[in-house]
Design an enzyme around this catalytic site. Structure first.
Site, PDB file in Angstrom:
ATOM      1  N   TYR A 182      26.212 162.055 -28.310  1.00  0.00           N
ATOM      2  CA  TYR A 182      24.852 162.618 -28.290  1.00  0.00           C
ATOM      3  C   TYR A 182      24.567 163.463 -29.534  1.00  0.00           C
ATOM      4  O   TYR A 182      23.815 164.424 -29.485  1.00  0.00           O
ATOM      5  CB  TYR A 182      24.617 163.441 -27.011  1.00  0.00           C
ATOM      6  N   CYS A 235      12.038 173.992 -40.188  1.00  0.00           N
ATOM      7  CA  CYS A 235      11.038 175.046 -40.053  1.00  0.00           C
ATOM      8  C   CYS A 235      10.876 175.496 -38.603  1.00  0.00           C
ATOM      9  O   CYS A 235       9.772 175.698 -38.122  1.00  0.00           O
ATOM     10  CB  CYS A 235       9.702 174.555 -40.561  1.00  0.00           C
ATOM     11  N   GLY A 286      30.456 161.533 -16.765  1.00  0.00           N
ATOM     12  CA  GLY A 286      30.386 162.980 -16.615  1.00  0.00           C
ATOM     13  C   GLY A 286      31.688 163.720 -16.752  1.00  0.00           C
ATOM     14  O   GLY A 286      31.739 164.922 -16.462  1.00  0.00           O
ATOM     15  N   GLU A 322      31.566 155.347 -15.672  1.00  0.00           N
ATOM     16  CA  GLU A 322      30.739 155.165 -16.878  1.00  0.00           C
ATOM     17  C   GLU A 322      30.930 156.351 -17.831  1.00  0.00           C
ATOM     18  O   GLU A 322      30.014 157.140 -18.042  1.00  0.00           O
ATOM     19  CB  GLU A 322      29.261 155.072 -16.473  1.00  0.00           C
ATOM     20  N   PRO A 323      32.098 156.497 -18.420  1.00  0.00           N
ATOM     21  CA  PRO A 323      32.305 157.642 -19.309  1.00  0.00           C
ATOM     22  C   PRO A 323      31.600 157.467 -20.654  1.00  0.00           C
ATOM     23  O   PRO A 323      31.667 156.412 -21.270  1.00  0.00           O
ATOM     24  CB  PRO A 323      33.828 157.646 -19.516  1.00  0.00           C
ATOM     25  N   GLY A 324      30.915 158.521 -21.081  1.00  0.00           N
ATOM     26  CA  GLY A 324      30.301 158.535 -22.410  1.00  0.00           C
ATOM     27  C   GLY A 324      31.064 159.507 -23.291  1.00  0.00           C
ATOM     28  O   GLY A 324      31.885 159.136 -24.119  1.00  0.00           O
ATOM     29  N   ARG A 348      22.228 169.473 -29.740  1.00  0.00           N
ATOM     30  CA  ARG A 348      22.895 169.973 -28.539  1.00  0.00           C
ATOM     31  C   ARG A 348      22.892 171.509 -28.431  1.00  0.00           C
ATOM     32  O   ARG A 348      22.615 172.045 -27.352  1.00  0.00           O
ATOM     33  CB  ARG A 348      24.320 169.427 -28.431  1.00  0.00           C
ATOM     34  N   TYR A 397      20.760 172.414 -25.216  1.00  0.00           N
ATOM     35  CA  TYR A 397      21.586 172.674 -24.024  1.00  0.00           C
ATOM     36  C   TYR A 397      22.397 173.959 -24.134  1.00  0.00           C
ATOM     37  O   TYR A 397      23.318 174.168 -23.337  1.00  0.00           O
ATOM     38  CB  TYR A 397      22.602 171.542 -23.816  1.00  0.00           C
TER      39      TYR A 397
HETATM   40  N1  LLP Z   1      26.129 157.215 -16.484  1.00  0.00           N
HETATM   41  C1  LLP Z   1      24.846 157.600 -16.377  1.00  0.00           C
HETATM   42  C2  LLP Z   1      23.994 156.936 -15.401  1.00  0.00           C
HETATM   43  C3  LLP Z   1      24.361 158.627 -17.198  1.00  0.00           C
HETATM   44  O1  LLP Z   1      23.088 159.017 -17.079  1.00  0.00           O
HETATM   45  C4  LLP Z   1      25.214 159.246 -18.147  1.00  0.00           C
HETATM   46  C5  LLP Z   1      24.734 160.310 -19.018  1.00  0.00           C
HETATM   47  C6  LLP Z   1      26.544 158.802 -18.228  1.00  0.00           C
HETATM   48  C7  LLP Z   1      26.969 157.791 -17.383  1.00  0.00           C
HETATM   49  C8  LLP Z   1      27.536 159.378 -19.211  1.00  0.00           C
HETATM   50  O2  LLP Z   1      27.742 160.729 -19.034  1.00  0.00           O
HETATM   51  P1  LLP Z   1      28.878 161.463 -19.912  1.00  0.00           P
HETATM   52  O3  LLP Z   1      30.223 160.841 -19.526  1.00  0.00           O
HETATM   53  O4  LLP Z   1      28.571 161.200 -21.338  1.00  0.00           O
HETATM   54  O5  LLP Z   1      28.781 162.898 -19.562  1.00  0.00           O
HETATM   55  N2  LLP Z   1      22.754 164.534 -23.996  1.00  0.00           N
HETATM   56  C9  LLP Z   1      23.538 165.357 -23.101  1.00  0.00           C
HETATM   57  C10 LLP Z   1      24.224 164.536 -22.043  1.00  0.00           C
HETATM   58  C11 LLP Z   1      23.256 163.713 -21.234  1.00  0.00           C
HETATM   59  C12 LLP Z   1      23.933 162.694 -20.392  1.00  0.00           C
HETATM   60  C13 LLP Z   1      22.951 161.684 -19.893  1.00  0.00           C
HETATM   61  N3  LLP Z   1      23.535 160.727 -19.026  1.00  0.00           N
HETATM   62  C14 LLP Z   1      24.533 166.186 -23.918  1.00  0.00           C
HETATM   63  O6  LLP Z   1      24.539 166.075 -25.137  1.00  0.00           O
HETATM   64  O7  LLP Z   1      25.279 166.977 -23.340  1.00  0.00           O
END
Ligand code: LLP
Length: 403
Positions: A359, A331, A221, A262-264, A301, A305
């Site tokens: 994403y 469309c 997050g 858990e960085p995404g 996105r 969002y």
């Molecule tokens: N850990 C868990 C359990 C999660 O559910 C998520 C994201 C992450 C880590 C990684 O979060 P991040 O660091 O990427 O913010 N599709 C949306 C974001 C949804 C995130 C879902 N879970 C977007 O494009 O903004």
């Protein structure tokens, strides 16, 4: 780290066609180094939330950096294993899944965070004290960029609410479960460091109730800057606060707890570019539409969002500034940006969406029977096609014709 130049992006657009996702490997590495450097004085492990971008070359690259992998489905676990990451570096943070996926994850020997009383009980019945496991809790904290990506609040489906702690403890006792970790994930795009500290505080209250903890998992997050002049999460400050919180807290079992993240987005978002080409210019009384050869089928996105992606016309970077509304060609209303200042844009120009690594491709679809984009990796100054654009056969490949 310099972003990829317009020349590089234009060359990719010409060589591989558009729409195309481009990922800059060294930017991913730089983000990972920033994290590990900031947290070097804490007992931290990072698990890349691979749901953000699962291209196998990206998973291998991130695995080779030494980063662990966080998965949200058994298929992601299988992809991580396929990418050569050993089970003890893979975490499966589950959410509402059927128990057979947990059984499959146990078979693979990966770390698991269980997120419901129901699955915890099934787990207890089947495995008792033979497989230490983590619990995903819901801390009842409202945080994150918007409600759709907030996961820790008191109406969220994610995790076992902390107010059900008595039930959790009963099950642990009944089945002699070994709980090795406590997990929370409060949402995506959390800029405010104090939210993480709040989460730690919630967990600190619970830690004494568990005898076998080895890790606290604070989820992902971290916010990345999407807009010009926007700031992301201050990672150095976060590291300082985490260190302070843990050094002030007595260690429950004589061993220091590991802190997992858990960085995404933080790892892959800014490394990604999405290049499209302008199909049509349509002046109207309300705005001038620029229709590109894409839509929310490729980058959902903004529509899903209200997310903001910086856009640039890389084929006319010195053109005068004019307001345009950038839309797609599907469309349905698929507005990428309304009345945005761009360099003068002509049909055939190339528009780049920045910050598209997380994403982006991952949430793309074949809506309108359009092909999913290609993906290209830029590594050591060389470009590699890492996913072909869909072809006509892909649209039919799983269909069974009965007529
Ligand atoms: N850990 C868990 C359990 C999660 O559910 C998520 C994201 C992450 C880590 C990684 O979060 P991040 O660091 O990427 O913010 N599709 C949306 C974001 C949804 C995130 C879902 N879970 C977007 O494009 O903004």
């Amino acid at each position: 780290m310099q972003p990829l130049s317009n020349e590089t992006l234009l060359a990719i657009a010409h060589d591989y066609g558009t729409p195309v996702y481009v990922y800059h490997a060294e930017k991913i590495e730089a983000q990972y180094q920033q994290l590990t450097h900031a947290f070097q004085e804490t007992n931290t492990r990072f698990f890349y939330a691979c749901k953000a971008l699962t291209n196998i070359s990206i998973l291998k690259y991130i695995g080779n950096l030494g980063c662990n992998m966080d998965c949200s489905s058994i298929n992601e676990v299988q992809l991580a294993l396929y990418a050569g990451i050993p089970p003890n570096r893979i975490l499966y943070t589950s959410n509402g899944i059927a128990f057979d996926e947990i059984e499959a994850a146990v078979q693979e020997g990966v770390h698991i965070n269980i997120d419901s009383i129901s699955n915890l009980e099934k787990f207890g019945k089947k495995y008792g004290n033979t497989y230490p496991v983590g619990i995903r809790l819901r801390p009842n904290i409202l945080a994150g960029g918007n409600l759709k990506i907030s996961t820790g609040h008191d109406k969220s489906k994610f995790g076992i609410p902390v107010d059900q702690i008595a039930e959790i403890l009963n099950i642990i006792q009944q089945y002699n479960l070994i709980i090795k970790g406590l997990h929370i994930h409060t949402g995506s795009e959390i800029k405010d460091v104090s939210v993480f500290v709040q989460g730690i505080t919630v967990l600190f209250d619970l830690i004494p109730k568990f005898n076998h903890l080895t890790y606290i998992d604070l989820g992902g997050g971290f916010k990345v800057p999407y807009k010009e002049n926007e700031e992301g999460t201050n990672i150095e400050l976060l590291a300082k606060e985490v260190k302070r919180a843990f050094s002030a807290h007595p260690n429950p079992n004589g061993k220091p707890l590991e802190v997992w993240f858990e960085p995404g987005k933080y790892l892959v978002s800014e490394a990604g570019y999405f290049i499209t080409q302008v199909n049509v210019l349509k002046p109207t009384s309300a705005t001038t539409f620029v229709s590109v050869n894409s839509g929310f089928n490729h980058l959902i996105r903004p529509m899903f969002y209200d997310a903001y992606h910086r856009i640039q016309n890389i084929s006319n970077p010195n053109g005068k500034h004019i307001h345009y509304s950038v839309v797609g060609n599907i469309c349905e209303t698929d507005t990428f940006a309304w009345n945005r200042l761009l360099n003068e844009t002509r049909e055939g120009d190339f528009l780049v969406f920045y910050n598209a690594g997380a994403y982006g491709f991952e949430m793309s679809s074949n809506f309108n029977s359009r092909f999913k984009p290609a993906e290209v990796l830029v590594l050591n100054g060389e470009t590699h096609l890492i996913r072909k654009r869909d072809s006509w056969q892909d649209l039919l490949k799983n269909q069974i014709e009965v007529l």
